[in-house]
Design an enzyme around this catalytic site. Sequence first.
Site, PDB file in Angstrom:
ATOM      1  N   GLU A 162     -15.512  66.205-107.848  1.00 19.50           N
ATOM      2  CA  GLU A 162     -15.242  65.046-108.721  1.00 19.50           C
ATOM      3  C   GLU A 162     -15.339  65.421-110.204  1.00 19.50           C
ATOM      4  O   GLU A 162     -14.747  64.758-111.056  1.00 19.50           O
ATOM      5  CB  GLU A 162     -16.226  63.903-108.418  1.00 19.50           C
ATOM      6  CG  GLU A 162     -15.947  63.220-107.088  1.00 19.50           C
ATOM      7  CD  GLU A 162     -16.891  62.038-106.808  1.00 19.50           C
ATOM      8  OE1 GLU A 162     -16.574  61.259-105.911  1.00 19.50           O
ATOM      9  OE2 GLU A 162     -17.929  61.897-107.481  1.00 19.50           O
ATOM     10  N   HIS A 167     -22.915  67.162-105.628  1.00 20.40           N
ATOM     11  CA  HIS A 167     -23.217  66.378-104.439  1.00 20.40           C
ATOM     12  C   HIS A 167     -22.362  66.759-103.250  1.00 20.40           C
ATOM     13  O   HIS A 167     -21.178  66.998-103.357  1.00 20.40           O
ATOM     14  CB  HIS A 167     -23.225  64.866-104.648  1.00 20.40           C
ATOM     15  CG  HIS A 167     -21.989  64.138-105.104  1.00 20.40           C
ATOM     16  ND1 HIS A 167     -21.299  64.422-106.251  1.00 20.40           N
ATOM     17  CD2 HIS A 167     -21.363  63.056-104.564  1.00 20.40           C
ATOM     18  CE1 HIS A 167     -20.310  63.545-106.400  1.00 20.40           C
ATOM     19  NE2 HIS A 167     -20.316  62.715-105.383  1.00 20.40           N
ATOM     20  N   HIS A 198     -20.811  58.067-110.544  1.00 18.35           N
ATOM     21  CA  HIS A 198     -20.420  56.701-110.152  1.00 18.35           C
ATOM     22  C   HIS A 198     -20.993  56.308-108.782  1.00 18.35           C
ATOM     23  O   HIS A 198     -20.402  55.498-108.074  1.00 18.35           O
ATOM     24  CB  HIS A 198     -18.895  56.560-110.200  1.00 18.35           C
ATOM     25  CG  HIS A 198     -18.147  57.489-109.288  1.00 18.35           C
ATOM     26  ND1 HIS A 198     -16.944  58.071-109.629  1.00 18.35           N
ATOM     27  CD2 HIS A 198     -18.413  57.926-108.024  1.00 18.35           C
ATOM     28  CE1 HIS A 198     -16.520  58.810-108.620  1.00 18.35           C
ATOM     29  NE2 HIS A 198     -17.393  58.733-107.641  1.00 18.35           N
ATOM     30  N   HIS A 258     -12.020  55.852-103.326  1.00 20.07           N
ATOM     31  CA  HIS A 258     -12.652  56.408-102.118  1.00 20.07           C
ATOM     32  C   HIS A 258     -12.121  55.675-100.897  1.00 20.07           C
ATOM     33  O   HIS A 258     -12.840  54.959-100.212  1.00 20.07           O
ATOM     34  CB  HIS A 258     -14.170  56.265-102.193  1.00 20.07           C
ATOM     35  CG  HIS A 258     -14.794  56.890-103.410  1.00 20.07           C
ATOM     36  ND1 HIS A 258     -14.702  56.356-104.670  1.00 20.07           N
ATOM     37  CD2 HIS A 258     -15.551  58.004-103.546  1.00 20.07           C
ATOM     38  CE1 HIS A 258     -15.362  57.111-105.535  1.00 20.07           C
ATOM     39  NE2 HIS A 258     -15.889  58.121-104.882  1.00 20.07           N
TER      40      HIS A 258
HETATM   41  C1  DHB Z   1     -21.961  58.654-103.014  1.00 16.90           C
HETATM   42  C2  DHB Z   1     -20.610  58.350-103.049  1.00 16.90           C
HETATM   43  C3  DHB Z   1     -19.830  58.777-104.097  1.00 16.90           C
HETATM   44  O1  DHB Z   1     -18.532  58.443-104.234  1.00 16.90           O
HETATM   45  C4  DHB Z   1     -20.350  59.543-105.082  1.00 16.90           C
HETATM   46  O2  DHB Z   1     -19.534  59.985-106.039  1.00 16.90           O
HETATM   47  C5  DHB Z   1     -21.704  59.855-105.055  1.00 16.90           C
HETATM   48  C6  DHB Z   1     -22.504  59.413-104.019  1.00 16.90           C
HETATM   49  C7  DHB Z   1     -22.826  58.179-101.907  1.00 16.90           C
HETATM   50  O3  DHB Z   1     -22.311  57.570-100.957  1.00 16.90           O
HETATM   51  O4  DHB Z   1     -24.032  58.382-101.977  1.00 16.90           O
HETATM   52 FE    FE Z   2     -17.435  59.478-105.652  1.00 20.03          FE
END
Ligand code: DHB
Ligand code: FE
Length: 283
Positions: A240, A193, A12, A59
């Site tokens: 996540e 990530h 997302h 978030h």
């Molecule tokens: C980013 C933010 C998110 O919530 C995520 O799931 C993936 C990437 C970002 O800020 O790049």
């Molecule tokens: Fe996220």
Amino acid sequence: MAKIVASVNCSHVPAIGAAWDLGKTEQPYWQPVFKGFDYSKKWIADLKPDVVILVYNDHASAFSLEVIPTFALGTGAEFKPADEGWGPRPVPTVHGHPKLASHIAQSVILDEFDLTLVNKMDVDHGLTVPLTLMFGQPEAWPCKVIPLAVNVVQYPPPTGNRCYNLGKAIRRAVEAYPEDLRVVIFGTGGMSHQLQGKRAGLINKEWDNNFLDLLTHDPGKAAKIPFIEYVRETGSEGIEMVMWLVSRGALEDKVREKHRYYHVPASNTALGHLILENESFKG
Ligand code: DHB
Ligand code: FE
């Protein structure tokens, strides 16, 4: 009766939403991201779900460190796009399904999962980006959407096993709803990530793809993956992925993998996408 027939799992990343909103989908960086959803858009347009249950994380848009619900179910009639610092995304307001959501609340809470019920909240990229990826840019979203926010931002998050079992409780709840409704459940977030610190940009393709295999074929094993393994192997935000276990738990044990896509990079992340259908579902 109502029935969850399939799951859609996808990242997302907020920059995907911005790329869409700014008309950058054909740019060389973004084209491969959106290409991964060509099949999916057609698949969901043909499937025509009445309701999507959308598992995502907030978030710090609707909730802050003042209140941290582990599982928050949106029982309201509508949810507006959140202002994440750049103004709200130019996407339609999300319309909920208060009747089905309160039925799920009653069933799941009596099944001993203590949900927080939220009648009013704005929804951020965690929820709106997957809708854009699957439905494009309609005047109005083509189905009702029940948000289910999971805390994966502030330690301690729920375990993968808890998420998997919550998915099963949601399946029982939906199947006890008398109206004929076709329901699809979305699990969002992931994959590898880490957005900050020394390990920023960490990507673990092998782990991510093994997780996709397990999710399809051996979800009970995926549910046993401990919190620390997600963080160590896929970065702090890789946690996540436990939300994909809620959506998997809501399906039958045996599923058909309809579509899989994996692409790096999207922002600082690996983009993963998986569509599963119940084996018993005849379409
Ligand atoms: C980013 C933010 C998110 O919530 C995520 O799931 C993936 C990437 C970002 O800020 O790049
Ligand atoms: Fe996220």
